[in-house]
Design a protein around this motif. Structure first.
Motif, PDB file in Angstrom:
ATOM      1  N   ILE A 214       0.598  -1.032  -0.071  1.00  0.00           N
ATOM      2  CA  ILE A 214       0.140  -0.109   0.120  1.00  0.00           C
ATOM      3  C   ILE A 214       0.659   1.369  -0.270  1.00  0.00           C
ATOM      4  CG2 ILE A 214      -1.369   1.314   1.372  1.00  0.00           C
ATOM      5  CD1 ILE A 214      -2.506  -1.273   2.846  1.00  0.00           C
ATOM      6  N   TYR A 215       1.869   1.154   0.982  1.00  0.00           N
ATOM      7  CA  TYR A 215       2.505   2.848   1.311  1.00  0.00           C
ATOM      8  C   TYR A 215       3.764   3.132  -0.059  1.00  0.00           C
ATOM      9  CZ  TYR A 215      -1.080   2.648   4.645  1.00  0.00           C
ATOM     10  OH  TYR A 215      -2.254   2.590   5.653  1.00  0.00           O
ATOM     11  N   LYS A 216       3.977   2.570  -0.356  1.00  0.00           N
ATOM     12  CA  LYS A 216       5.032   2.943  -1.080  1.00  0.00           C
ATOM     13  C   LYS A 216       4.443   3.713  -1.945  1.00  0.00           C
ATOM     14  CE  LYS A 216       8.600   0.930  -4.580  1.00  0.00           C
ATOM     15  NZ  LYS A 216       8.751  -0.569  -4.906  1.00  0.00           N
ATOM     16  N   ASN A 217       3.160   2.997  -2.835  1.00  0.00           N
ATOM     17  CA  ASN A 217       2.549   4.047  -4.320  1.00  0.00           C
ATOM     18  C   ASN A 217       2.273   5.551  -3.212  1.00  0.00           C
ATOM     19  OD1 ASN A 217       3.273   2.290  -6.047  1.00  0.00           O
ATOM     20  ND2 ASN A 217       1.703   0.837  -5.737  1.00  0.00           N
ATOM     21  N   VAL A 218       1.364   5.197  -2.057  1.00  0.00           N
ATOM     22  CA  VAL A 218       0.903   6.536  -1.268  1.00  0.00           C
ATOM     23  C   VAL A 218       1.917   7.298  -1.255  1.00  0.00           C
ATOM     24  CG1 VAL A 218       0.377   7.210   0.640  1.00  0.00           C
ATOM     25  CG2 VAL A 218      -0.864   4.830  -0.496  1.00  0.00           C
ATOM     26  N   LEU A 219       2.848   7.186  -0.923  1.00  0.00           N
ATOM     27  CA  LEU A 219       4.375   8.239  -0.479  1.00  0.00           C
ATOM     28  C   LEU A 219       4.804   8.711  -1.807  1.00  0.00           C
ATOM     29  CD1 LEU A 219       5.753   6.421   2.817  1.00  0.00           C
ATOM     30  CD2 LEU A 219       4.596   8.043   2.732  1.00  0.00           C
ATOM     31  N   GLU A 220       4.831   7.396  -3.190  1.00  0.00           N
ATOM     32  CA  GLU A 220       5.305   8.170  -4.395  1.00  0.00           C
ATOM     33  C   GLU A 220       4.695   8.955  -4.772  1.00  0.00           C
ATOM     34  OE1 GLU A 220       6.114   4.752  -6.155  1.00  0.00           O
ATOM     35  OE2 GLU A 220       7.928   4.086  -5.774  1.00  0.00           O
ATOM     36  N   ARG A 221       3.350   9.118  -4.992  1.00  0.00           N
ATOM     37  CA  ARG A 221       2.067   9.748  -4.478  1.00  0.00           C
ATOM     38  C   ARG A 221       2.202  10.943  -4.369  1.00  0.00           C
ATOM     39  NH1 ARG A 221      -1.765   5.975  -4.683  1.00  0.00           N
ATOM     40  NH2 ARG A 221      -2.889   6.575  -2.569  1.00  0.00           N
ATOM     41  N   TYR A 222       2.455  10.951  -3.176  1.00  0.00           N
ATOM     42  CA  TYR A 222       2.525  12.474  -2.352  1.00  0.00           C
ATOM     43  C   TYR A 222       3.629  13.221  -2.738  1.00  0.00           C
ATOM     44  CZ  TYR A 222       3.831  14.920   2.017  1.00  0.00           C
ATOM     45  OH  TYR A 222       3.903  16.570   2.410  1.00  0.00           O
ATOM     46  N   HIS A 223       4.912  12.173  -2.963  1.00  0.00           N
ATOM     47  CA  HIS A 223       6.044  13.258  -3.154  1.00  0.00           C
ATOM     48  C   HIS A 223       5.764  13.613  -4.806  1.00  0.00           C
ATOM     49  CE1 HIS A 223       8.281  12.482   0.724  1.00  0.00           C
ATOM     50  NE2 HIS A 223       8.100  10.730   0.203  1.00  0.00           N
ATOM     51  N   ALA A 224       5.581  13.070  -5.386  1.00  0.00           N
ATOM     52  CA  ALA A 224       5.245  13.111  -6.873  1.00  0.00           C
ATOM     53  C   ALA A 224       4.456  15.305  -6.711  1.00  0.00           C
ATOM     54  CB  ALA A 224       4.706  12.616  -7.532  1.00  0.00           C
TER      55      ALA A 224
END
Length: 248
Positions: A214-224
């Motif tokens: 879950i959170y790998k993608n969430v954090l990548e979206r956040y940083h983008a």
């Protein structure tokens, strides 16, 4: 991990970890400090509990555990609410319990972290400390501050030559805890409890449950694009049924 202090261990994930450790033959004593009393059906010869409110100014109670070789801090609270709906008098309470308390407790045991003997330490933080979290604005701020404290102190431990570390446990929503004023369901928290114990024993400095899922993608979206992800988080919470769209 033979003598463990768990701050916040009377319910939720802290209690689940206490029960798991109590089942180990090598565990000698588990000390629980919590604002709530430990239920009688969870008490055992290995578990000693004391009632203490982290809002108190006097933290000398934490000088009463000189024999511990492990420390876990799971105490903390949050509530889904817009910032405008959080009473001003609650702001100090949020930071006192979620941020200042863990830092003060670490101060009482910092000599053990700096020492040459093994000292296992973990603190429940939150994935909210890594990204904007509408409806959790103050809670997320308390956890972000705690996260940076842990990361900074771990560097100081490395440079001091100590092999000990503070484990930052940063989950998202945990089913089976009393976080949302529900009863603890240990059957749901046992797997996570075991994972946290393992990470502490490995002296890891970071554990994000369900990171790959879950959170790998969430954090990548956040940083983008932190703005877009913040809006997505807002709408996700609104659609989850956990908050009401209109004020009453």
């Amino acid at each position: 991990m033979k003598r463990i202090l768990i701050v916040g261990g009377a319910n939720g994930i802290g209690l689940s970890i206490a029960i798991q450790l109590a089942m180990r033959p090598e565990t000698e004593k588990i000390y629980i400090v919590d604002r709530a009393e430990l239920r009688k059906d969870y008490q055992s010869s290995k578990i000693q509990s004391q009632v203490f409110d982290l809002n108190n100014q006097d933290y000398s109670i934490f000088d009463h555990f000189p024999d511990i070789d492990s420390l876990l801090i799971t105490a903390g609270f949050g509530q889904l609410a817009l910032f405008e709906d959080i009473p001003e008098e609650m702001l100090n309470t949020y930071f006192t319990v979620n941020t200042i308390a863990p830092i003060r407790i670490i101060k009482h045991f910092y000599d053990k972290l700096l020492g040459h003997d093994n000292f296992y330490c973990g603190i429940m933080v939150s994935i909210a400390g890594y990204l904007s979290s509408p409806f959790f604005s103050v809670y997320a701020a308390t956890k972000a501050a705690l996260r940076i404290f842990i990361e900074s102190v771990n560097v100081e431990l490395i440079k001091s030559g100590s092999n000990n570390r503070i484990l930052n446990v940063s989950p998202g929503k945990i089913n089976g805890t009393s976080f949302y004023n529900k009863e603890s369901d240990l059957s749901q928290t046992i797997p996570l409890a075991k994972d946290i114990i393992h990470a502490m024993e490995e002296k890891s400095d970071l554990f994000i449950p369900q990171y790959e899922e879950i959170y790998k993608n969430v954090l990548e979206r956040y940083h983008a694009d932190f703005r877009a992800e913040g809006i997505h988080s807002y709408e996700y919470k609104m659609n989850s049924g956990r908050v009401k769209p209109d004020k009453e």
